[in-house]
Design a protein around this motif. Structure first.
Motif, PDB file in Angstrom:
ATOM      1  N   GLU A   1      18.297  -2.121 -11.899  1.00  0.00           N
ATOM      2  CA  GLU A   1      17.189  -2.977 -11.474  1.00  0.00           C
ATOM      3  C   GLU A   1      17.084  -3.014  -9.945  1.00  0.00           C
ATOM      4  O   GLU A   1      15.992  -2.938  -9.390  1.00  0.00           O
ATOM      5  CB  GLU A   1      17.357  -4.391 -12.031  1.00  0.00           C
TER       6      GLU A   1
ATOM      7  N   ALA B   1      15.707   0.289  -8.787  1.00  0.00           N
ATOM      8  CA  ALA B   1      14.283   0.383  -9.104  1.00  0.00           C
ATOM      9  C   ALA B   1      13.453  -0.400  -8.089  1.00  0.00           C
ATOM     10  O   ALA B   1      12.375   0.055  -7.675  1.00  0.00           O
ATOM     11  CB  ALA B   1      14.012  -0.124 -10.522  1.00  0.00           C
ATOM     12  N   GLU B   2      13.956  -1.559  -7.670  1.00  0.00           N
ATOM     13  CA  GLU B   2      13.261  -2.340  -6.636  1.00  0.00           C
ATOM     14  C   GLU B   2      13.236  -1.578  -5.317  1.00  0.00           C
ATOM     15  O   GLU B   2      12.216  -1.568  -4.618  1.00  0.00           O
ATOM     16  CB  GLU B   2      13.949  -3.700  -6.449  1.00  0.00           C
ATOM     17  N   ASP B   3      14.350  -0.925  -4.978  1.00  0.00           N
ATOM     18  CA  ASP B   3      14.398  -0.126  -3.751  1.00  0.00           C
ATOM     19  C   ASP B   3      13.373   1.008  -3.804  1.00  0.00           C
ATOM     20  O   ASP B   3      12.669   1.263  -2.825  1.00  0.00           O
ATOM     21  CB  ASP B   3      15.797   0.460  -3.535  1.00  0.00           C
ATOM     22  N   ILE B   4      13.301   1.685  -4.938  1.00  0.00           N
ATOM     23  CA  ILE B   4      12.346   2.787  -5.095  1.00  0.00           C
ATOM     24  C   ILE B   4      10.923   2.266  -4.982  1.00  0.00           C
ATOM     25  O   ILE B   4      10.077   2.871  -4.321  1.00  0.00           O
ATOM     26  CB  ILE B   4      12.572   3.519  -6.435  1.00  0.00           C
ATOM     27  N   SER B   5      10.654   1.140  -5.613  1.00  0.00           N
ATOM     28  CA  SER B   5       9.319   0.553  -5.550  1.00  0.00           C
ATOM     29  C   SER B   5       8.933   0.233  -4.105  1.00  0.00           C
ATOM     30  O   SER B   5       7.806   0.510  -3.671  1.00  0.00           O
ATOM     31  CB  SER B   5       9.266  -0.702  -6.416  1.00  0.00           C
ATOM     32  N   SER B   6       9.878  -0.334  -3.368  1.00  0.00           N
ATOM     33  CA  SER B   6       9.617  -0.650  -1.961  1.00  0.00           C
ATOM     34  C   SER B   6       9.370   0.616  -1.150  1.00  0.00           C
ATOM     35  O   SER B   6       8.464   0.661  -0.302  1.00  0.00           O
ATOM     36  CB  SER B   6      10.796  -1.413  -1.354  1.00  0.00           C
ATOM     37  N   GLU B   7      10.146   1.649  -1.401  1.00  0.00           N
ATOM     38  CA  GLU B   7       9.975   2.919  -0.689  1.00  0.00           C
ATOM     39  C   GLU B   7       8.619   3.542  -1.006  1.00  0.00           C
ATOM     40  O   GLU B   7       7.945   4.068  -0.120  1.00  0.00           O
ATOM     41  CB  GLU B   7      11.099   3.892  -1.057  1.00  0.00           C
ATOM     42  N   LEU B   8       8.221   3.480  -2.271  1.00  0.00           N
ATOM     43  CA  LEU B   8       6.917   4.032  -2.654  1.00  0.00           C
ATOM     44  C   LEU B   8       5.786   3.251  -2.005  1.00  0.00           C
ATOM     45  O   LEU B   8       4.804   3.834  -1.535  1.00  0.00           O
ATOM     46  CB  LEU B   8       6.757   4.039  -4.180  1.00  0.00           C
ATOM     47  N   SER B   9       5.912   1.943  -1.958  1.00  0.00           N
ATOM     48  CA  SER B   9       4.893   1.122  -1.300  1.00  0.00           C
ATOM     49  C   SER B   9       4.779   1.462   0.172  1.00  0.00           C
ATOM     50  O   SER B   9       3.680   1.495   0.740  1.00  0.00           O
ATOM     51  CB  SER B   9       5.212  -0.365  -1.465  1.00  0.00           C
TER      52      SER B   9
ATOM     53  N   GLU C   1       2.476   4.391   0.927  1.00  0.00           N
ATOM     54  CA  GLU C   1       1.019   4.279   0.703  1.00  0.00           C
ATOM     55  C   GLU C   1       0.260   4.402   2.021  1.00  0.00           C
ATOM     56  O   GLU C   1       0.684   3.914   3.055  1.00  0.00           O
ATOM     57  CB  GLU C   1       0.688   2.943   0.031  1.00  0.00           C
TER      58      GLU C   1
END
Length: 83
Positions: A63, A66-74, A77
């Motif tokens: 988890e 996954a939060e780290d990846i989400s932040s990196e993807l954001s 943008e």
């Protein structure tokens, strides 16, 4: 989930650790078979609990990653401007 199984080498190594603990902490000598029976008992009684704790730790790690990846993807943008 099936029962927790150990290789013969792991079972023997744990048995030796149990023997050492019992000798040093309880001032008792037990044989290899007794120690390995104690290992089996502990696996049956506490093994599933320890396994579940390991799964919970793994879930927490997944988890967090996954939060780290989400932040990196954001952060990747690009802004979109309207005409």
């Amino acid at each position: 989930m099936s029962e927790i199984e150990l290789s013969h080498q792991d079972r023997a190594a744990l048995g030796r650790q149990v023997q050492k603990f019992v000798r040093e902490e309880l001032d008792l000598d037990i044989g290899n078979m007794d120690a390995e029976q104690l290992v089996e008992f502990l696996l049956k009684t506490a093994g599933n609990h320890c396994y579940n704790l390991g799964l919970q730790d793994a879930q927490t790690l997944v988890e967090r990653k996954a939060e780290d990846i989400s932040s990196e993807l954001s952060a990747l943008e690009k802004s979109v401007t309207g005409n």
